[in-house]
Write an enzyme that holds these catalytic residues in place. Structure first.
Site, PDB file in Angstrom:
ATOM      1  N   PHE A 111       0.817  -1.222   0.000  1.00 11.41           N
ATOM      2  CA  PHE A 111       0.000   0.000   0.000  1.00 11.41           C
ATOM      3  C   PHE A 111       0.845   1.264   0.000  1.00 11.41           C
ATOM      4  CE2 PHE A 111       0.799   0.062   4.540  1.00 11.41           C
ATOM      5  CZ  PHE A 111       0.598   1.376   4.951  1.00 11.41           C
ATOM      6  N   LYS A 112       2.108   1.144   0.396  1.00 14.41           N
ATOM      7  CA  LYS A 112       2.964   2.330   0.432  1.00 14.41           C
ATOM      8  C   LYS A 112       3.143   2.946  -0.949  1.00 14.41           C
ATOM      9  CE  LYS A 112       3.530   1.477   4.807  1.00 14.41           C
ATOM     10  NZ  LYS A 112       4.763   1.252   5.516  1.00 14.41           N
ATOM     11  N   ASP A 113       2.967   2.140  -2.010  1.00 22.51           N
ATOM     12  CA  ASP A 113       3.078   2.676  -3.370  1.00 22.51           C
ATOM     13  C   ASP A 113       2.043   3.770  -3.634  1.00 22.51           C
ATOM     14  OD1 ASP A 113       5.182   1.029  -4.279  1.00 22.51           O
ATOM     15  OD2 ASP A 113       3.794  -0.591  -4.720  1.00 22.51           O
ATOM     16  N   THR A 146       7.715   0.398   3.476  1.00 23.46           N
ATOM     17  CA  THR A 146       8.032   1.787   3.130  1.00 23.46           C
ATOM     18  C   THR A 146       9.382   1.884   2.430  1.00 23.46           C
ATOM     19  OG1 THR A 146       6.696   2.845   4.849  1.00 23.46           O
ATOM     20  CG2 THR A 146       8.603   4.062   4.078  1.00 23.46           C
TER      21      THR A 146
END
Length: 496
Positions: A111-113, A146
């Site tokens: 999800f960090k993308d 991250t």
């Protein structure tokens, strides 16, 4: 739109200044001075737009010193053609009332993308406005995802340099391989003998080291952050919660104005804070459900008002949540205290000196009005992975499984049948060993890509291209240091 520091309300910054510097010089985090409001009519309009158009519209309210052209260039550069799903995110139904918001369709399968494909564009645009000519040195402490997402986003971006620190024994083999094989001439990666909190504390200390900042200034450089302490990391996360509501609306799963719950697997508190900010904007959210693993400091905090990091640290199968010091909680404290920076300073001073603090009764009451919480251990996480696959033919990673379990416990405990969006934060193939074990498949003694291939064979799920391409790659980075050596490593890498 200006931004204030959580530890000094009189210190203000523009969006570009907040993004370029990352953290206020006295250690506070930047927060918006107000929250733009979403009317029902506007939500209806947004439901008819693409993700890129929604992001441009929503972020435009916060990044008011960006021109429309700059904002469009940033958002398009981040999302157009970079994700394996044209819609960028995807909603998968899980039973009658739950939906998994898949946030892992980007290049690093996490999800960090969603934020870190955008942050390099925001940061370089901001730097031209406020510190033109300086090289931006980005320091990142990571619990796993991250680091790779930041490295991928910033690789070979002109005018930037990135140093990433990760707990050597605290990430999955796939996460480690993603980071240590990273390409790019402007990046470096170092493991630490310690946990994520050790890395995060050291990096935050470097940010407030005025002597080091002076040496950096003399060399024509400045520090910034790609962690969610940077407003440019957090703001893009607000978008996907609003977008999820719009998708439910467009798919006629809800009617305009219907409330939803949002459940988030939480470590550093940034992802669920973004959902809270979406609610502050007027998104119809009933309850925010904070899901933790065995490191349940946030569960205890929400239930009792006591934040106490003086507890055993557990290394779990959901390593990105193995955190005892949740940095973004400071932003929530500022909101709960009605922007009283003195109260925030007192709480953070207590955390620094004693390792704990206790919320005043009015703040605790407001916290409980907004949030529910739950936690589960590795056994329950594995059981949730197995049950979700057996019942719904849906394969989820160990972090998402924590959220699924906590949501199901919450629904059973409260009887709350409100439709709920559960943040699905990583592709399960990043954690093949744990997922295989959960499914009852043999995993011991297998190399990482043997695990990946077995998981694909026994589930029928496709290996993501971004992970498959790592097979046979030789690590570029092998440096490891003690937590006390992080500052020396930074100084050496930068030639200071």
């Amino acid at each position: 739109m200006n931004y204030n520091s959580t530890r000094d309300s009189h210190r203000t910054a523009s969006a570009a200044e907040a993004i370029a510097t990352g953290i206020s010089r006295e250690g506070g985090l930047f927060v918006p001075e107000r929250f733009p409001q979403l009317t029902q009519e506007r939500l209806l309009q947004l439901s008819k737009l693409s993700y890129i158009e929604r992001a441009k519209d929503i972020l435009g309210e916060y990044l008011t010193d960006f021109t429309e052209e700059e904002l469009y260039r940033c958002v398009s550069g981040a999302y157009a053609g970079k994700f394996d799903d044209e819609s960028v995110t995807n909603l998968a139904r899980l039973g009658d009332n739950a939906y998994l918001l898949e946030l892992w369709h980007g290049p690093t399968c996490a999800f960090k993308d969603m934020a870190l494909q955008l942050l390099p564009h925001l940061l370089t645009t901001s730097a031209k406005k406020v510190v033109d000519g300086k090289e931006i040195v980005i320091l990142v402490a990571t619990s796993g995802d991250t680091g790779k997402a930041a490295l991928e986003g910033f690789k070979d971006i002109p005018g930037t340099r990135m140093l990433v620190f990760y707990p050597e024994q605290g990430v999955s083999p796939m996460q480690k391989l993603q980071m240590t094989t990273q390409e790019g001439g402007n990046v470096a990666v170092c493991g630490i003998r310690g946990n994520f909190d050790d890395a995060q504390t050291a990096v935050k200390r470097i940010f407030t080291d005025q002597a080091l900042a002076g040496r950096l200034e003399q060399s024509g450089r400045m520090f910034s952050s790609a962690n969610s302490i940077n407003w440019g990391r957090l703001a893009p996360q607000i978008v996907y919660y609003i977008s999820a509501y719009c998708d439910l609306l467009a798919d006629e799963e809800i009617a305009l104005g219907d409330p939803i719950n949002i459940c988030v697997p939480t470590g550093n508190f940034g992802n669920i804070l973004a959902a809270y900010y979406a609610k502050r904007m007027g998104l119809p959210v009933a309850k925010l459900i904070c899901a933790s693993n065995e490191n349940n400091v946030l569960t205890e905090f929400i239930e009792t008002g006591v934040y106490n990091r003086n507890r055993p640290f557990h290394t779990t199968i959901s390593p990105s949540m193995d955190i005892l010091i949740s940095s973004n909680l400071e932003r929530l404290l500022y909101a709960l205290a009605d922007n009283d920076d003195a109260q925030v300073r007192a709480l953070m001073d207590s955390l620094s000196a004693e390792g704990s603090y206790t919320l005043p009764a009015p703040m605790l009451e407001r916290l409980r009005d907004e949030f529910a919480a739950g936690c589960c251990d590795d056994g329950a996480t594995r059981a949730a992975i197995r049950a979700t696959f057996d019942t719904y033919s849906y394969l989820c990673d160990p972090h998402t499984a924590v959220a699924v379990k906590v949501y199901q416990d919450y629904a059973a405990r409260t009887g709350d049948a409100t439709k709920t969006v559960i943040a699905s934060t990583a592709n399960p193939f990043k954690f093949s060993h744990s997922v295989l074990e959960a499914l009852g498949e043999p995993a011991e003694g297998l190399a990482e890509f043997e695990l990946v291939e077995r998981l694909a064979a026994c589930t029928g799920c496709e290996i993501p291209a971004g992970l498959a391409s790592l097979k046979g790659r030789v690590p570029r980075f092998s440096d490891v240091c003690d937590r006390e050596g992080i500052l020396d490593y930074v100084v050496e890498q930068l030639g200071l």
